[in-house]
Design a protein around this motif. Structure first.
Motif, PDB file in Angstrom:
ATOM      1  N   VAL A  45      84.955  60.979  46.569  1.00  0.00           N
ATOM      2  CA  VAL A  45      86.295  61.292  46.330  1.00  0.00           C
ATOM      3  C   VAL A  45      87.086  60.175  45.706  1.00  0.00           C
ATOM      4  O   VAL A  45      86.952  59.127  46.168  1.00  0.00           O
ATOM      5  CB  VAL A  45      86.947  61.714  47.705  1.00  0.00           C
ATOM      6  N   SER A  46      87.794  60.335  44.776  1.00  0.00           N
ATOM      7  CA  SER A  46      88.411  59.018  44.319  1.00  0.00           C
ATOM      8  C   SER A  46      89.855  59.575  43.764  1.00  0.00           C
ATOM      9  O   SER A  46      90.102  60.832  43.788  1.00  0.00           O
ATOM     10  CB  SER A  46      87.641  58.656  42.951  1.00  0.00           C
ATOM     11  N   SER A  47      90.811  58.526  43.328  1.00  0.00           N
ATOM     12  CA  SER A  47      92.048  59.067  42.961  1.00  0.00           C
ATOM     13  C   SER A  47      91.980  58.450  41.425  1.00  0.00           C
ATOM     14  O   SER A  47      90.868  57.644  40.812  1.00  0.00           O
ATOM     15  CB  SER A  47      93.006  57.732  43.449  1.00  0.00           C
ATOM     16  N   PRO A  48      92.839  58.477  40.621  1.00  0.00           N
ATOM     17  CA  PRO A  48      92.994  58.195  39.159  1.00  0.00           C
ATOM     18  C   PRO A  48      92.834  56.637  38.910  1.00  0.00           C
ATOM     19  O   PRO A  48      91.986  56.159  38.078  1.00  0.00           O
ATOM     20  CB  PRO A  48      94.240  58.542  38.656  1.00  0.00           C
ATOM     21  N   ALA A  49      93.569  56.035  39.724  1.00  0.00           N
ATOM     22  CA  ALA A  49      93.326  54.452  39.559  1.00  0.00           C
ATOM     23  C   ALA A  49      91.845  53.704  39.939  1.00  0.00           C
ATOM     24  O   ALA A  49      91.338  53.215  39.224  1.00  0.00           O
ATOM     25  CB  ALA A  49      94.285  53.674  40.368  1.00  0.00           C
ATOM     26  N   LEU A  50      91.471  54.521  41.069  1.00  0.00           N
ATOM     27  CA  LEU A  50      90.247  53.923  41.544  1.00  0.00           C
ATOM     28  C   LEU A  50      89.017  54.386  40.590  1.00  0.00           C
ATOM     29  O   LEU A  50      87.925  53.834  40.292  1.00  0.00           O
ATOM     30  CB  LEU A  50      89.756  54.613  43.016  1.00  0.00           C
ATOM     31  N   TYR A  51      89.313  55.859  40.156  1.00  0.00           N
ATOM     32  CA  TYR A  51      88.200  56.262  39.137  1.00  0.00           C
ATOM     33  C   TYR A  51      88.014  55.355  38.152  1.00  0.00           C
ATOM     34  O   TYR A  51      86.723  55.137  37.480  1.00  0.00           O
ATOM     35  CB  TYR A  51      88.415  57.666  38.790  1.00  0.00           C
ATOM     36  N   LEU A  52      89.094  54.983  37.622  1.00  0.00           N
ATOM     37  CA  LEU A  52      89.031  53.900  36.150  1.00  0.00           C
ATOM     38  C   LEU A  52      88.432  52.524  36.685  1.00  0.00           C
ATOM     39  O   LEU A  52      87.938  51.904  35.810  1.00  0.00           O
ATOM     40  CB  LEU A  52      90.483  53.798  35.598  1.00  0.00           C
ATOM     41  N   GLU A  53      88.448  52.208  37.944  1.00  0.00           N
ATOM     42  CA  GLU A  53      87.682  51.034  38.435  1.00  0.00           C
ATOM     43  C   GLU A  53      86.343  51.152  38.804  1.00  0.00           C
ATOM     44  O   GLU A  53      85.473  50.301  39.133  1.00  0.00           O
ATOM     45  CB  GLU A  53      88.505  50.435  39.646  1.00  0.00           C
ATOM     46  N   GLY A  54      85.779  52.643  38.673  1.00  0.00           N
ATOM     47  CA  GLY A  54      84.436  52.954  39.036  1.00  0.00           C
ATOM     48  C   GLY A  54      84.139  52.784  40.530  1.00  0.00           C
ATOM     49  O   GLY A  54      83.221  52.632  41.094  1.00  0.00           O
ATOM     50  N   VAL A  55      85.319  53.283  41.496  1.00  0.00           N
ATOM     51  CA  VAL A  55      85.195  52.872  42.784  1.00  0.00           C
ATOM     52  C   VAL A  55      85.637  54.564  43.244  1.00  0.00           C
ATOM     53  O   VAL A  55      86.388  55.383  42.650  1.00  0.00           O
ATOM     54  CB  VAL A  55      86.225  52.101  43.299  1.00  0.00           C
ATOM     55  N   GLY A  56      84.948  54.773  44.593  1.00  0.00           N
ATOM     56  CA  GLY A  56      85.342  56.134  45.102  1.00  0.00           C
ATOM     57  C   GLY A  56      84.867  56.173  46.517  1.00  0.00           C
ATOM     58  O   GLY A  56      84.454  55.198  47.074  1.00  0.00           O
ATOM     59  N   TYR A  57      85.101  57.094  47.386  1.00  0.00           N
ATOM     60  CA  TYR A  57      84.807  57.150  48.838  1.00  0.00           C
ATOM     61  C   TYR A  57      83.581  58.060  48.887  1.00  0.00           C
ATOM     62  O   TYR A  57      83.809  59.301  48.298  1.00  0.00           O
ATOM     63  CB  TYR A  57      86.005  57.444  49.627  1.00  0.00           C
ATOM     64  N   GLN A  58      82.582  57.549  49.606  1.00  0.00           N
ATOM     65  CA  GLN A  58      81.591  58.748  50.028  1.00  0.00           C
ATOM     66  C   GLN A  58      81.231  58.747  51.415  1.00  0.00           C
ATOM     67  O   GLN A  58      81.708  57.894  52.148  1.00  0.00           O
ATOM     68  CB  GLN A  58      80.058  57.895  49.252  1.00  0.00           C
ATOM     69  N   TRP A  59      80.953  59.786  51.543  1.00  0.00           N
ATOM     70  CA  TRP A  59      80.766  60.529  53.158  1.00  0.00           C
ATOM     71  C   TRP A  59      79.547  59.942  53.760  1.00  0.00           C
ATOM     72  O   TRP A  59      78.533  60.361  53.086  1.00  0.00           O
ATOM     73  CB  TRP A  59      81.052  62.189  53.109  1.00  0.00           C
ATOM     74  N   THR A  60      79.588  59.307  54.922  1.00  0.00           N
ATOM     75  CA  THR A  60      78.323  59.000  55.706  1.00  0.00           C
ATOM     76  C   THR A  60      78.439  59.338  57.082  1.00  0.00           C
ATOM     77  O   THR A  60      79.679  59.959  57.207  1.00  0.00           O
ATOM     78  CB  THR A  60      78.115  57.591  55.572  1.00  0.00           C
ATOM     79  N   GLU A  61      77.462  59.248  57.925  1.00  0.00           N
ATOM     80  CA  GLU A  61      77.743  59.975  59.145  1.00  0.00           C
ATOM     81  C   GLU A  61      78.630  59.043  59.862  1.00  0.00           C
ATOM     82  O   GLU A  61      79.300  59.557  60.827  1.00  0.00           O
ATOM     83  CB  GLU A  61      76.310  59.438  59.917  1.00  0.00           C
TER      84      GLU A  61
END
Length: 358
Positions: A45-61
């Motif tokens: 999951v990412s936001s427009p600003a984070l996506y352009l930075e190549g950053v997102g949130y990944q689900w883990t346990e």
């Protein structure tokens, strides 16, 4: 070795707390992540600003973790802000996606007037379209109030039942009600009514024929059918619920206090078992036709629509509204341990897009 397929959800992210929060779609994103893992997708999951930075949130346990992520093959647009979709930041994101050969579906919000214009080009939908026009002042108001016992004024960019006016003839004049107010104002002249509306309206509106809808205990009912694209232009209904307006209100949106019921439970209060089944099938058919029309007419790619329908006192179904970013509160999973059909449909459609691109 082939590159792992990658999918991203684009939304607003609240990073001020210890954990990232994705607003009203937070739990839905957990379901998407769980099913994406089963299907072998790299998901974040990412936001427009984070996506352009190549950053997102990944689900883990242990929850959602922020990390560097690869460009997405497919992006599912769940931004809630029309302003953000019209921003230079979003334009930059679209340009980046094009450079990387990525795809985005649910391209942007479609406003009420353009949706109506798309539908009007398809004659078989005409029996289910309330008479609608762009509100351009007193003359359109007079024409509609001369033609119909009640009319609605709706902001073309509105959502969640906000900013809607209901105008109705009465013995004392014309009653004016607002979707977010319990009070009623009565105007004895068209000039006074038009003047009051001009003072309250600051955004483009449509004016629409009022409908005598079927009710439960005097409360109007509508139906939200969630439609998902399977492949090409084939669609299916993944969930359907009835929404009952709060007492004294004329909109059934959950955000305005509406109540959910099973479609079958509502229809069986109105019809025999056979007639209820036939009406439900007709609602599904109209919803699927609506989704297919918008997907073929609107610019960009769409894989999900929330179609709002209602039935009048004569048994005629009507298209009330179509949502390009439908709420995830109307098709809740039984528990967050399970994955609802609409979440599976989003992942499956994303995989279909990737397969078609390869």
């Amino acid at each position: 070795m082939s590159k792992q397929r990658t999918m991203a959800v684009l939304t607003e992210i609240n990073e001020t707390s210890e954990r990232a929060a994705f607003g009203s779609i937070h739990h839905f994103c957990e379901e998407l992540a769980a099913y994406a893992r089963k299907r072998g997708l790299f998901f974040y999951v990412s936001s427009p600003a984070l996506y352009l930075e190549g950053v997102g949130y990944q689900w883990t346990e242990s929850g959602w973790g922020k990390r560097d992520v690869p460009p997405a093959d497919v992006v599912y647009n769940r931004l809630h802000s029309r302003k953000l979709e019209r921003s230079p930041l979003f334009a930059e994101l679209l340009a980046r996606l094009a450079e990387e050969n990525g795809m985005m579906f649910n391209h942007r919000f479609l406003h009420k007037w353009e949706v109506h214009c798309h539908f009007e080009r398809h004659e078989y939908l005409h029996p289910h379209l309330p008479k609608t026009a762009l509100w351009s002042g007193q003359h359109t108001l007079e024409a509609f109030l001369d033609a119909f016992p009640s009319v609605f004024l709706k902001p073309i960019y509105g959502s969640q039942g906000r900013g809607i006016f209901c105008l109705q003839h009465s013995d004392d004049g014309i009653c004016l009600r607002h979707s977010t107010s319990a009070s009623t104002a009565v105007y004895r002249s068209m000039d006074a009514l038009a003047s009051a509306l001009r003072q309250q309206i600051r955004t483009p509106m449509i004016i629409q024929q009022g409908l005598e809808l079927r009710t439960l205990d005097g409360r109007p009912v509508d139906f939200r059918l969630l439609c998902h694209r399977v492949r090409h232009n084939d669609w299916r209904v993944t969930s359907a619920v009835a929404r009952i307006a709060p007492p004294g209100q004329f909109v059934a949106n959950l955000a305005r206090g509406g109540e959910l019921m099973a479609v079958n439970d509502v229809l069986r209060k109105w019809y025999t078992r056979v007639d209820a089944f036939q009406q439900k099938q007709l609602l599904k058919e109209i919803a699927l036709e609506s989704a297919a029309v918008l997907a073929s007419e609107a610019e960009g790619l769409y894989g999900e629509f929330g179609v709002d329908l209602a039935i009048d006192i004569h048994g005629q179904p009507w298209i009330i509204e179509v949502n390009t970013k439908p709420s995830k509160q109307t098709d809740m999973a039984a528990s967050y341990q399970s994955v609802r059909p609409s979440a599976k449909a989003i992942i499956d459609y994303s995989l279909t897009l990737m397969e078609e691109k390869e």
